[in-house]
Write a protein that holds these residues in place. Structure first.
Motif, PDB file in Angstrom:
ATOM      1  N   THR A  46       6.726  -3.528   6.132  1.00 16.78           N
ATOM      2  CA  THR A  46       5.591  -4.431   6.017  1.00 16.78           C
ATOM      3  C   THR A  46       4.429  -3.801   6.778  1.00 16.78           C
ATOM      4  O   THR A  46       4.612  -2.904   7.597  1.00 16.78           O
ATOM      5  CB  THR A  46       5.911  -5.816   6.606  1.00 16.78           C
ATOM      6  N   GLU A  64       0.156  -4.881   8.195  1.00 18.35           N
ATOM      7  CA  GLU A  64      -0.947  -5.838   8.203  1.00 18.35           C
ATOM      8  C   GLU A  64      -1.998  -5.400   7.177  1.00 18.35           C
ATOM      9  O   GLU A  64      -1.962  -4.278   6.679  1.00 18.35           O
ATOM     10  CB  GLU A  64      -1.545  -5.969   9.604  1.00 18.35           C
ATOM     11  N   GLN A  65      -2.928  -6.271   6.895  1.00 14.14           N
ATOM     12  CA  GLN A  65      -3.880  -6.056   5.806  1.00 14.14           C
ATOM     13  C   GLN A  65      -4.683  -4.765   5.951  1.00 14.14           C
ATOM     14  O   GLN A  65      -4.959  -4.101   4.971  1.00 14.14           O
ATOM     15  CB  GLN A  65      -4.830  -7.254   5.684  1.00 14.14           C
ATOM     16  N   ARG A  66      -5.046  -4.347   7.147  1.00 15.77           N
ATOM     17  CA  ARG A  66      -5.855  -3.131   7.282  1.00 15.77           C
ATOM     18  C   ARG A  66      -5.097  -1.890   6.820  1.00 15.77           C
ATOM     19  O   ARG A  66      -5.707  -0.885   6.476  1.00 15.77           O
ATOM     20  CB  ARG A  66      -6.361  -2.958   8.709  1.00 15.77           C
ATOM     21  N   ALA A  76      -2.561  -2.348   4.366  1.00 20.91           N
ATOM     22  CA  ALA A  76      -2.009  -2.724   3.063  1.00 20.91           C
ATOM     23  C   ALA A  76      -2.977  -2.385   1.927  1.00 20.91           C
ATOM     24  O   ALA A  76      -2.856  -2.914   0.833  1.00 20.91           O
ATOM     25  CB  ALA A  76      -1.670  -4.210   3.047  1.00 20.91           C
ATOM     26  N   VAL A  77      -3.916  -1.507   2.207  1.00 27.04           N
ATOM     27  CA  VAL A  77      -4.886  -1.048   1.219  1.00 27.04           C
ATOM     28  C   VAL A  77      -4.799   0.476   1.139  1.00 27.04           C
ATOM     29  O   VAL A  77      -4.129   1.104   1.951  1.00 27.04           O
ATOM     30  CB  VAL A  77      -6.321  -1.481   1.608  1.00 27.04           C
ATOM     31  N   ARG A 137      -0.401   2.714  -1.408  1.00 23.22           N
ATOM     32  CA  ARG A 137      -0.305   2.038  -0.106  1.00 23.22           C
ATOM     33  C   ARG A 137       0.401   2.934   0.922  1.00 23.22           C
ATOM     34  O   ARG A 137       1.448   3.527   0.637  1.00 23.22           O
ATOM     35  CB  ARG A 137       0.478   0.739  -0.216  1.00 23.22           C
ATOM     36  N   ARG A 189       8.166  -2.416  10.341  1.00 26.59           N
ATOM     37  CA  ARG A 189       6.745  -2.735  10.213  1.00 26.59           C
ATOM     38  C   ARG A 189       5.939  -1.502  10.565  1.00 26.59           C
ATOM     39  O   ARG A 189       6.121  -0.922  11.650  1.00 26.59           O
ATOM     40  CB  ARG A 189       6.398  -3.891  11.146  1.00 26.59           C
TER      41      ARG A 189
END
Length: 190
Positions: free
Chosen positions: A58, A60-62, A64-65, A88, A124
């Motif tokens: 997993t 975090e959004q920063r 996940a791009v 990703r 993570r």
């Protein structure tokens, strides 16, 4: 009839200069390449019960791009100009991790099969980018190894100095740092 076709063709040609069907392709696309790979023709065998299942971490959004994060300070993130990942970072790291473990040749490694009953390696991805404060490429991963109900965690990290915040320097440094982390994890799960 010919006149209508000619007008339609002219209109289509004029319009094609105005319409963009996708985002502008960046100057540089980054990927991760394993420094340890399984040789062609080699293989392993086993059962789902003895396999190591490497799951996508997993993030975090920063992360996940497909853009490459640059940590400016504790609270501000920018992205490296004209540079993107080919996919990703968490997926790239998963593949690198699986290939590094597979290259050791001592166990069956499966990717993304959470139903397998063997040891599962998840976690993570905390960082995979450039830190402008320290001028370092940083890869940080919290690994979770679960075997028969027993769970262990460990944090892995690698930093590599970067000459300048440009793709031609940041990309190889991130690849080196990611390979170092993957090698540490491979030692841990061996």
């Amino acid at each position: 009839m010919i006149r209508k076709a000619l007008i339609a063709a002219t209109f289509a040609a004029a319009l094609s200069g105005c319409v963009s069907l996708g985002p502008k392709v960046p100057d540089t696309l980054l990927s991760l390449t394993a420094t340890r790979t399984a040789a062609a023709g080699t293989g392993t065998s086993g059962t789902y019960g003895t396999a190591l299942v490497v799951l996508e971490p997993t993030a975090e959004q920063r992360l996940a791009v497909t853009r490459v994060p640059v940590q400016i300070d504790d609270a501000n993130v920018a992205y490296l100009k004209k540079t993107m990942w080919v996919e990703r970072p968490s997926r790239l790291f998963q593949r690198l991790l699986a290939e590094t473990i597979r290259a050791r040749g001592n166990r069956l490694v499966i990717e993304n099969d959470p139903g397998a009953s063997g040891t599962q390696l998840s976690g993570r991805l905390l960082d995979m980018g450039y830190d402008a404060r320290t001028r370092m490429a940083v890869v940080r991963y919290d690994a979770i190894r679960e075997t028969a109900g027993r769970v262990e965690t460990r944090r892995f990290e690698s930093t590599v100095p970067v000459t300048d915040a440009e793709a031609k320097y940041v990309g190889p440094a991130l690849n080196e740092a990611a390979n170092a982390v993957a090698s540490q994890v491979a030692d841990w799960v061996a």
